[in-house]
Design an enzyme around this catalytic site. Structure first.
Site, PDB file in Angstrom:
ATOM      1  N   GLN A   1      29.787  29.579  44.869  1.00  0.00           N
ATOM      2  CA  GLN A   1      30.662  28.419  44.994  1.00  0.00           C
ATOM      3  C   GLN A   1      30.918  27.999  46.440  1.00  0.00           C
ATOM      4  O   GLN A   1      31.372  26.881  46.678  1.00  0.00           O
ATOM      5  CB  GLN A   1      31.988  28.700  44.277  1.00  0.00           C
ATOM      6  CG  GLN A   1      31.793  28.862  42.771  1.00  0.00           C
ATOM      7  CD  GLN A   1      33.075  29.227  42.048  1.00  0.00           C
ATOM      8  OE1 GLN A   1      33.352  30.407  41.850  1.00  0.00           O
ATOM      9  NE2 GLN A   1      33.846  28.246  41.640  1.00  0.00           N
TER      10      GLN A   1
ATOM     11  N   HIS B   1      29.507  37.561  40.328  1.00  0.00           N
ATOM     12  CA  HIS B   1      30.422  36.497  39.906  1.00  0.00           C
ATOM     13  C   HIS B   1      29.595  35.406  39.216  1.00  0.00           C
ATOM     14  O   HIS B   1      29.141  34.450  39.841  1.00  0.00           O
ATOM     15  CB  HIS B   1      31.164  35.943  41.120  1.00  0.00           C
ATOM     16  CG  HIS B   1      32.347  35.091  40.787  1.00  0.00           C
ATOM     17  ND1 HIS B   1      33.637  35.395  41.160  1.00  0.00           N
ATOM     18  CD2 HIS B   1      32.452  33.939  40.091  1.00  0.00           C
ATOM     19  CE1 HIS B   1      34.481  34.468  40.724  1.00  0.00           C
ATOM     20  NE2 HIS B   1      33.772  33.565  40.073  1.00  0.00           N
TER      21      HIS B   1
ATOM     22  N   ASN C   1      32.692  39.260  36.771  1.00  0.00           N
ATOM     23  CA  ASN C   1      33.812  38.329  36.777  1.00  0.00           C
ATOM     24  C   ASN C   1      33.943  37.639  35.416  1.00  0.00           C
ATOM     25  O   ASN C   1      33.013  36.953  34.981  1.00  0.00           O
ATOM     26  CB  ASN C   1      33.590  37.266  37.863  1.00  0.00           C
ATOM     27  CG  ASN C   1      34.775  36.327  37.986  1.00  0.00           C
ATOM     28  OD1 ASN C   1      35.826  36.720  38.482  1.00  0.00           O
ATOM     29  ND2 ASN C   1      34.629  35.097  37.526  1.00  0.00           N
ATOM     30  N   GLU C   2      35.059  37.850  34.760  1.00  0.00           N
ATOM     31  CA  GLU C   2      35.383  37.178  33.496  1.00  0.00           C
ATOM     32  C   GLU C   2      34.280  37.278  32.432  1.00  0.00           C
ATOM     33  O   GLU C   2      33.967  36.291  31.762  1.00  0.00           O
ATOM     34  CB  GLU C   2      35.731  35.712  33.747  1.00  0.00           C
ATOM     35  CG  GLU C   2      36.876  35.542  34.730  1.00  0.00           C
ATOM     36  CD  GLU C   2      37.411  34.120  34.820  1.00  0.00           C
ATOM     37  OE1 GLU C   2      36.677  33.184  34.454  1.00  0.00           O
ATOM     38  OE2 GLU C   2      38.563  33.957  35.250  1.00  0.00           O
TER      39      GLU C   2
END
Ligand code: BGC
Length: 444
Positions: free
Chosen positions: A49, A143, A187-188
């Site tokens: 990101q 991620h 991540n998640e």
């Protein structure tokens, strides 16, 4: 790769309902006791990101497909691959003591089994840069984005996935673990393939179809039967993917621990504050059981549990209720509810009695006064949860700076700092000063 959580939240946003909530202006954060000495105050980013030009990652490939669900391409992002020292300076200047960032797997292992020492050195320098500035480096090994070769191998649906992930973790840990403060594997991962669960009644069908068409285009482009990215909306067999990701987390954790047994390792889960609208809690309980419980169980022998919260979800007997009429809303039209973080933490700890690390919390707002209001208000609730005996040892805000918000491109604004997309200049917003002052006082 859409931000699934935002999709889920916005599906019913903005519609009036009778849920009571206080007005924005009345919600000043109440006074509370200081946070424990050594509490971690941080800001987060994720490699894809902010770094820019991650050309070997699955999302880069999907951004360039026809059709693509991505509204714009990531391009240079915040150019953090070059400007990471400025990012670290910024974290320091804001008065924080922790920086959470991620390793881009596709940079470290651009081709299957081929590891890049130069890229590992890059992340090693970031970790050393944190230490040199007195910042605790919190490193996410993965991620969302995976290497193109991994996605083209069926991604997390392949039986090879856990072993491939563990090998990458091992190699990265050998190079990097010495000076990492805390590590998370994934991540998640708990939301992967869960759109149909969290958006009942077929409301996610359109998104699913678009994602499926994009993945099919990628499969054709790479000449493989299935191209499954690291954070897909459409997942052919979500139970197989969940089992592989849980196995991957455990194998990754063991691989990191084999290199440095005393390095605390966990996993970050996306958790709403799920509430039941009435006495009937079945729908709420069923959501929790499907969305979090398998992962809270899987994390029960980790060193800590990473909680990431952005929303509350209020469930009737059959469905999710829309936001209250007078709710403070984010840009996506979803309610900003300061107590949601403490609610999520409370549930996580009730099922997984490990020390809690808030590895993400934040909101997408153009009006930064809402973020400046949210942070102290949410922290006051979090502090109260700690008084109940729940051991929370850190709070990391998402995000350090505005960045590439997956399929929504650069429109959402989660940053404590803005980024000029031409000069890449970072400018702290007023909410950063509010947060920094709390960190400096170690109290709200
Ligand atoms: C993710 C981030 C994302 C943020 C805001 C989290 O789910 O970890 O990648 O940018 O939420 O949507």
């Amino acid at each position: 790769m859409p931000d699934r959580r935002q999709l889920l939240a916005s599906a019913l946003a903005g519609v009036a309902s009778g849920l009571a909530r206080p007005a924005f202006a009345q919600l000043a954060a109440p006074a509370s006791a200081p946070f424990p000495k050594g509490f971690l105050w941080g800001a987060a980013t994720a490699a894809y990101q902010v770094e820019g030009n991650n050309v070997n990652s699955d999302v880069w490939a999907l951004e360039h497909m026809a059709p693509s669900s991505f509204s714009e391409r990531s391009g240079d992002a915040a150019n953090s691959f070059a400007l990471w020292p400025e990012d670290l300076d910024l974290v320091k200047r804001l008065g924080l003591n922790t920086y959470r960032f991620s390793l881009e797997w596709a940079r470290i292992e651009p081709a299957r089994g081929q590891f890049s020492v130069a890229m590992l050195d890059h992340y090693k320098a970031m970790i050393a840069g944190c230490r040199a500035r007195g910042l605790h480096p919190v490193v996410t090994f993965n991620h969302f984005t995976t290497p193109i070769w991994f996605a083209a191998n069926g991604g997390w649906s392949s039986p090879e996935a856990p072993g491939l992930f563990a090998r990458y973790c091992r190699r990265a840990a050998e190079h990097l673990a010495e000076h990492i403060a805390y590590a998370t594997t994934l991540n998640e991962p708990n939301l992967v393939g869960m759109l149909e669960v969290a958006l009942p009644g077929g409301r996610g069908a359109k998104l699913m179809a678009a994602d499926k068409a994009m993945a099919a285009a990628a499969a054709r482009a790479y000449g493989v039967p299935l191209f499954l990215s690291g954070n897909p909306v459409y997942v052919p067999d979500r139970f197989a993917v969940q089992a592989n990701m849980i196995a991957g987390h455990k194998a990754g954790r063991e691989a990191i621990k084999a290199v440095r047994a005393d390095l605390p390792v966990g996993v970050s889960l996306a958790m709403n504050d799920d509430q039941a609208a009435g006495a009937d809690t079945d729908m709420r309980d069923s959501m929790r059981a499907q969305l979090y419980d398998p992962w809270l169980e899987a994390a029960s022998s980790d060193d800590f549990i990473g909680v990431q919260n952005y929303y509350r979800a209020v469930w009737s007997k059959t469905d999710k209720l829309p936001a209250p009429k007078d709710a403070v809303l984010n840009e996506g039209g979803s309610e900003i509810y300061p107590a949601s973080l403490s609610g999520a933490v409370r549930y996580a700890y009730s099922k997984c009695a490990r020390p809690v690390f808030v590895t993400e919390h934040g909101t997408d707002v153009a009006d930064d006064t809402k973020r400046a209001w949210l942070i102290p208000a949410a922290l006051a609730h979090l502090r109260r949860v700690m008084d109940e005996g729940i051991p929370v040892f850190g709070y990391i805000h998402w995000s350090l700076c505005d960045n590439y918000e997956w399929f929504q491109g650069y429109k959402p604004k989660y940053g404590l700092c803005s980024v000029d997309r031409t000069t890449f200049a970072r400018t702290p917003k007023p909410s950063a000063a509010v947060f920094g002052a709390i960190a400096g006082r170690n109290a709200i």
